[in-house]
Design an enzyme around this catalytic site. Structure first.
Site, PDB file in Angstrom:
ATOM      1  N   CYS A   1      12.006 -11.423  41.077  1.00 38.85           N
ATOM      2  CA  CYS A   1      13.381 -10.945  41.250  1.00 38.85           C
ATOM      3  C   CYS A   1      13.952 -11.529  42.544  1.00 38.85           C
ATOM      4  CB  CYS A   1      13.417  -9.416  41.309  1.00 38.85           C
ATOM      5  SG  CYS A   1      15.086  -8.804  41.638  1.00 38.85           S
TER       6      CYS A   1
ATOM      7  N   HIS B   1       0.257  -2.360  45.248  1.00 38.61           N
ATOM      8  CA  HIS B   1       1.317  -2.678  44.287  1.00 38.61           C
ATOM      9  C   HIS B   1       1.594  -4.181  44.370  1.00 38.61           C
ATOM     10  CE1 HIS B   1       5.345  -3.036  42.576  1.00 38.61           C
ATOM     11  NE2 HIS B   1       5.122  -1.892  41.955  1.00 38.61           N
TER      12      HIS B   1
ATOM     13  N   GLU C   1       4.168  -6.038  44.151  1.00 41.26           N
ATOM     14  CA  GLU C   1       5.266  -6.507  45.016  1.00 41.26           C
ATOM     15  C   GLU C   1       4.836  -6.495  46.484  1.00 41.26           C
ATOM     16  OE1 GLU C   1       9.151  -4.507  44.775  1.00 41.26           O
ATOM     17  OE2 GLU C   1       9.428  -5.046  46.879  1.00 41.26           O
TER      18      GLU C   1
ATOM     19  N   CYS D   1      16.532  -1.891  46.622  1.00 39.78           N
ATOM     20  CA  CYS D   1      17.519  -2.661  45.848  1.00 39.78           C
ATOM     21  C   CYS D   1      18.586  -1.754  45.240  1.00 39.78           C
ATOM     22  CB  CYS D   1      16.816  -3.472  44.774  1.00 39.78           C
ATOM     23  SG  CYS D   1      16.303  -2.472  43.377  1.00 39.78           S
TER      24      CYS D   1
ATOM     25  N   SER E   1       4.888   2.166  36.979  1.00 41.39           N
ATOM     26  CA  SER E   1       6.211   1.715  37.436  1.00 41.39           C
ATOM     27  C   SER E   1       6.585   2.487  38.696  1.00 41.39           C
ATOM     28  CB  SER E   1       7.251   1.960  36.336  1.00 41.39           C
ATOM     29  OG  SER E   1       8.547   1.936  36.897  1.00 41.39           O
TER      30      SER E   1
ATOM     31  N   SER F   1      12.344  -0.723  34.401  1.00 45.48           N
ATOM     32  CA  SER F   1      11.666  -1.631  33.461  1.00 45.48           C
ATOM     33  C   SER F   1      11.534  -1.028  32.062  1.00 45.48           C
ATOM     34  CB  SER F   1      10.292  -2.019  34.022  1.00 45.48           C
ATOM     35  OG  SER F   1       9.629  -0.899  34.533  1.00 45.48           O
TER      36      SER F   1
HETATM   37  S1  SF4 Z   1      14.006  -2.867  40.600  1.00 40.41           S
HETATM   38 FE1  SF4 Z   1      15.321  -4.017  42.033  1.00 40.41          FE
HETATM   39  S2  SF4 Z   1      13.942  -5.457  43.057  1.00 40.41           S
HETATM   40 FE2  SF4 Z   1      12.863  -4.696  41.223  1.00 40.41          FE
HETATM   41  S3  SF4 Z   1      13.360  -6.198  39.641  1.00 40.41           S
HETATM   42 FE3  SF4 Z   1      14.921  -4.600  39.508  1.00 40.41          FE
HETATM   43  S4  SF4 Z   1      16.635  -5.355  40.791  1.00 40.41           S
HETATM   44 FE4  SF4 Z   1      14.813  -6.531  41.320  1.00 40.41          FE
END
Ligand code: SF4
Length: 309
Positions: free
Chosen positions: A96, A124, A126, A194, A222, A266
């Site tokens: 992302c 995690h 990320e 975000c 998630s 997601s």
């Molecule tokens: S939750 Fe936020 S940082 Fe994660 S993929 Fe979606 S827009 Fe991007």
């Protein structure tokens, strides 16, 4: 009983882009397409892509030399990028752009001589990607206790960045703890969290005023779906995280009149609709959606797939 849907909920722009990348890669280049880590944290999305020829791996060395490989939306460490290059993998990066922004920010702070603190959940994907994108000293903290245990002395130049999907309230507390330990610390405040995380948490704050129970549709792994459950619980409304309608236990609805429904970033909308349909079977008559922000954020596809778009 009544069901009340939060708005916005479900797919964010980063997830929609990552799934589109995987779908277009399969359509353009054919199966198999290797994907490093779950493309997004949703079992149904992963199973669906796997059935169409995506092969998910957690070890970059498990990808055959030269094969087409997608990096997931959560981003990867520099060592993974380097290893993929060494093995001649053809890479399409579905990280992302808002995660990439955090990587670049951490790298800039590190190059200016700061020790980096990543606020987030160790382990995690990320967070491990962000940690691994920094060459210099880096620490991951997820609690006030871990901040108290950081080894840097006061006076050390320190900078922080955060995971994108954290709870706003919890992160504020951790930033305050860092600022109290390292008064000269620099960082983005809450700006790394975000837009999609912020909007979905705000929508749940508004939802809890109208309901007695919140159902969060999303996978157990998630991060942002778990945070939505916590936001509801923190505001005094019991909340359940469920992957699909099959996980909905009728006993949860005992004594409940109004049921709030939301979904992690997601989660495909058809899973939400499956939950609504099951709620109707269990006696929900009216279904309404709260007014909320209409999101318009879209991210461009990577160069390799733009022609096919
Ligand atoms: S939750 Fe936020 S940082 Fe994660 S993929 Fe979606 S827009 Fe991007």
């Amino acid at each position: 009983m009544e069901a009340v849907l939060a708005q916005p909920r479900g797919f964010c722009a980063g997830v929609a882009r990552a799934i589109e990348i995987a779908e277009r890669a399969l359509a353009t280049y054919g199966a198999p397409v290797y994907v490093f880590h779950e493309i997004v944290h949703n079992k149904h999305v992963v199973d669906d892509l796997a059935a169409r020829g995506a092969v998910f791996v957690d070890d970059i060395d498990a990808v055959p030399r030269g094969a087409l490989t997608i990096f997931s939306a959560h981003g990867v460490a520099t060592a993974i990028v380097d290893r993929a290059r060494e093995r001649g993998l053809r890479v399409i990066d579905a990280t992302c752009p808002l995660v990439t922004k955090v990587h670049l920010q951490a790298q800039r702070f590190s190059q200016r001589g700061h020790v980096i603190v990543v606020i987030g959940h160790a382990g995690h994907e990320e967070v491990e990607g962000t940690r691994g994108s920094v060459d210099g000293e880096v620490h991951v903290v997820g609690s006030v206790e871990e901040i108290a245990a950081l080894p840097m002395q006061a006076g050390t130049p320190v900078a922080y960045v955060t995971q994108t999907t954290l709870s706003i309230d919890d992160t504020r507390v951790l930033i305050e703890a860092l600022e109290s330990r390292y008064p000269d610390i620099v960082g983005p405040g809450l700006d790394d969290i975000c837009y999609a995380t912020l909007n979905r948490q705000r929508a749940v704050r508004s939802l809890v005023k109208h309901v007695d129970l919140v159902l969060v549709v999303g996978s157990q792994n998630s991060s942002n779906a778990n945070r939505l459950q916590e936001v509801a619980a923190d505001h005094g409304v019991p909340a359940r995280l469920l992957e699909t309608a099959d996980d909905l236990d009728a006993a949860w609805l005992a004594g409940v009149r109004r049921i709030g429904v939301t979904a992690g970033a997601s989660t495909p909308e058809h899973l939400v609709q499956g939950v609504i349909s099951r709620l109707r079977d269990l006696g929900v008559g009216q279904v309404r959606e709260l007014p909320g922000l209409a999101e318009t954020t879209r991210f461009r596809l990577p160069e390799m797939l733009r022609a096919s778009a």
